[in-house]
Scaffold this motif. Structure first.
Motif, short mmCIF file in Angstrom:
data_model
loop_
_atom_site.label_atom_id
_atom_site.label_comp_id
_atom_site.label_asym_id
_atom_site.label_seq_id
_atom_site.Cartn_x
_atom_site.Cartn_y
_atom_site.Cartn_z
N THR A 129 -3.41 -6.60 8.01
CA THR A 129 -2.72 -5.64 7.14
C THR A 129 -1.24 -5.54 7.44
O THR A 129 -0.40 -5.53 6.54
N TYR A 130 -0.88 -5.48 8.72
CA TYR A 130 0.52 -5.27 9.08
C TYR A 130 1.36 -6.51 8.82
O TYR A 130 2.53 -6.41 8.43
N GLU A 131 0.80 -7.68 9.02
CA GLU A 131 1.52 -8.92 8.72
C GLU A 131 1.80 -9.03 7.22
O GLU A 131 2.91 -9.37 6.80
N LEU A 132 0.78 -8.74 6.41
CA LEU A 132 0.95 -8.84 4.97
C LEU A 132 1.86 -7.75 4.43
O LEU A 132 2.63 -7.98 3.48
N LEU A 133 1.81 -6.58 5.02
CA LEU A 133 2.70 -5.49 4.62
C LEU A 133 4.16 -5.90 4.86
O LEU A 133 5.04 -5.65 4.03
N ASP A 134 4.40 -6.54 5.99
CA ASP A 134 5.75 -7.02 6.31
C ASP A 134 6.20 -8.07 5.29
O ASP A 134 7.34 -8.05 4.82
N ASP A 135 5.28 -8.98 4.93
CA ASP A 135 5.62 -10.01 3.94
C ASP A 135 5.88 -9.41 2.57
O ASP A 135 6.71 -9.93 1.80
N LEU A 136 5.17 -8.34 2.22
CA LEU A 136 5.43 -7.65 0.95
C LEU A 136 6.87 -7.12 0.90
O LEU A 136 7.59 -7.32 -0.07
N HIS A 137 7.27 -6.46 1.97
CA HIS A 137 8.60 -5.87 2.00
C HIS A 137 9.70 -6.94 2.07
O HIS A 137 10.83 -6.70 1.63
N LYS A 138 9.36 -8.12 2.59
CA LYS A 138 10.32 -9.23 2.63
C LYS A 138 10.34 -10.00 1.32
O LYS A 138 11.08 -10.97 1.17
N ARG A 139 9.51 -9.61 0.37
CA ARG A 139 9.37 -10.25 -0.93
C ARG A 139 8.79 -11.66 -0.83
O ARG A 139 8.99 -12.49 -1.72
N LEU A 140 8.08 -11.94 0.24
CA LEU A 140 7.38 -13.21 0.36
C LEU A 140 6.04 -13.16 -0.36
O LEU A 140 5.45 -14.21 -0.66
N LEU A 141 5.54 -11.96 -0.61
CA LEU A 141 4.31 -11.76 -1.36
C LEU A 141 4.60 -10.88 -2.58
O LEU A 141 5.47 -10.01 -2.53
N ASP A 142 3.84 -11.10 -3.65
CA ASP A 142 3.93 -10.25 -4.83
C ASP A 142 2.99 -9.06 -4.71
O ASP A 142 3.35 -7.92 -4.98
N VAL A 143 1.76 -9.35 -4.35
CA VAL A 143 0.73 -8.32 -4.19
C VAL A 143 -0.10 -8.67 -2.96
O VAL A 143 -0.14 -9.82 -2.52
N ALA A 144 -0.78 -7.68 -2.42
CA ALA A 144 -1.64 -7.92 -1.26
C ALA A 144 -2.78 -6.92 -1.27
O ALA A 144 -2.64 -5.79 -1.76
N ILE A 145 -3.91 -7.36 -0.76
CA ILE A 145 -5.03 -6.45 -0.54
C ILE A 145 -5.02 -6.08 0.93
O ILE A 145 -5.21 -6.94 1.81
N LEU A 146 -4.79 -4.81 1.20
CA LEU A 146 -4.69 -4.28 2.55
C LEU A 146 -5.82 -3.29 2.79
O LEU A 146 -6.54 -2.92 1.87
N ARG A 147 -5.96 -2.86 4.03
CA ARG A 147 -7.01 -1.89 4.36
C ARG A 147 -6.39 -0.66 5.01
O ARG A 147 -5.54 -0.77 5.89
N THR A 148 -6.79 0.50 4.53
CA THR A 148 -6.29 1.76 5.08
C THR A 148 -6.76 1.91 6.52
O THR A 148 -7.79 1.37 6.90
N PRO A 149 -5.94 2.64 7.33
CA PRO A 149 -4.69 3.33 6.98
C PRO A 149 -3.48 2.42 7.17
O PRO A 149 -3.47 1.54 8.01
N PHE A 150 -2.43 2.66 6.37
CA PHE A 150 -1.13 2.03 6.54
C PHE A 150 -0.09 2.88 5.81
O PHE A 150 -0.44 3.73 4.98
N ASN A 151 1.18 2.67 6.10
CA ASN A 151 2.26 3.43 5.49
C ASN A 151 2.44 2.99 4.03
O ASN A 151 2.84 1.86 3.77
N GLN A 152 2.16 3.88 3.09
CA GLN A 152 2.20 3.53 1.67
C GLN A 152 3.50 3.93 0.98
O GLN A 152 3.61 3.84 -0.25
N GLN A 153 4.49 4.32 1.76
CA GLN A 153 5.77 4.72 1.19
C GLN A 153 6.44 3.54 0.50
O GLN A 153 6.45 2.42 1.01
N HIS A 154 7.00 3.77 -0.69
CA HIS A 154 7.69 2.77 -1.50
C HIS A 154 6.75 1.66 -1.99
O HIS A 154 7.21 0.56 -2.32
N LEU A 155 5.46 1.94 -2.03
CA LEU A 155 4.49 0.96 -2.52
C LEU A 155 3.76 1.50 -3.74
O LEU A 155 3.61 2.71 -3.92
#
Length: 293
Positions: A129-155
């Motif tokens: 989850t944390y690796e993919l979340l980082d890639d989302l914010h870097k714009r390397l991914l368009d969408v991702a399926i993550l598992r709670t809990p994680f920081n959902q701010q600006h998502l």
């Protein structure tokens, strides 16, 4: 330093030979060697150690590899996004998947969307989850399926149904055959296989019960936990959807009674990516499918 040099550099680093890299890139060896030498001159370091049988990456080269991979991937993503914007909903959708999403992906919503968009290709990246979340914010991914809990701010988030964590037990533990749920105390003497994503959750729960769990394995991939449980090597603690996908007839699946052991998958994108037709259409398809369910 330019993208052409970085692509040449990565090819040599991966192949370990100038000749093999030149063949892979469909270029002659002298121009390839020249570009590598130019890159080394610009950076002021040696990126490769030349050997009779090929080349090996120096410590400086090893550092550059990770950056070069990110930069070339980001370049390809930007190119795809620009083309997609020009043509509407076409191009490549960069999708991140965690290992424990295997029980719900691919699903009917995804299959329907792909059927409607023949020109769209999927580029799947797997990670936690944390690796993919980082890639989302870097714009390397368009969408991702993550598992709670994680920081959902600006998502932007679309939620799958909540599911229970379960214990996947080898059938030799026949004392649990008639039980639908297990308490934490039932796990006290069992060899446990833990999915690292839930380290903190289980640590606190077992601490409150005042007993030390017997972990025989901790892993980063929930499918690995299931593989070991199926081979009778321990009791896997994983989400139910994954357990039901990978369980064999050699194991029992029993819910954990404690209500805190609930988890949820989330289809996630950034607000910036949501502005593109490709991502917006994908997220809308998922929302409509969830409403029908």
């Amino acid at each position: 330093m330019n993208l052409k040099q970085l692509r040449y550099f990565l090819a040599v680093a991966e192949e370990g030979q100038m000749t093999a890299a030149a063949k892979r890139l469909h270029v002659a060896q002298p121009p390839l060697s020249y570009q590598i030498k130019q890159l080394e001159t610009e950076l002021g370091v040696s990126l490769f150690k030349r050997l009779p049988q090929g080349v090996t990456v120096t410590p400086a080269g090893e550092l550059l590899v990770s950056y070069a991979q990110q930069l070339t991937q980001l370049s390809a993503t930007a190119e795809n996004k620009v083309r997609a914007l020009a043509h509407g909903i076409t191009g490549t959708l960069n999708l991140g998947l965690i290992s424990s999403s295997a029980g719900v992906m691919p699903n009917q919503a995804l299959m329907s969307w792909l059927k409607q968009h023949h020109d769209v290709q999927l580029a799947v990246t797997e990670g936690n989850t944390y690796e993919l979340l980082d890639d989302l914010h870097k714009r390397l991914l368009d969408v991702a399926i993550l598992r709670t809990p994680f920081n959902q701010q600006h998502l932007v988030c679309r939620y799958f149904p909540t599911e229970r964590m379960v214990a996947v037990l080898p059938r030799r533990y026949g004392q649990f055959t008639q039980r639908r749920q297990l308490r934490l105390a039932d796990l006290a003497e069992l060899p446990l296989i833990k999915y690292r994503r839930f380290n903190e959750l289980f640590h606190v729960a077992f601490l409150e019960q005042a007993f030390e769990p017997n972990y025989v394995m901790t892993c980063d991939d929930a499918r690995t936990a299931m593989h070991w449980a199926n081979h009778q090597l321990g009791v896997a603690l994983v989400p139910r959807s994954l357990a039901e996908t990978y369980a064999t007839d050699q194991v029992l699946i029993r819910s954990l009674a404690d209500r805190r052991f609930e988890t949820q998958l989330v289809l996630t994108t950034t607000t910036e990516s949501m502005a593109t037709p490709l991502v917006a259409g994908f997220m809308q398809q998922f929302s409509q499918a969830q409403a029908l369910d």
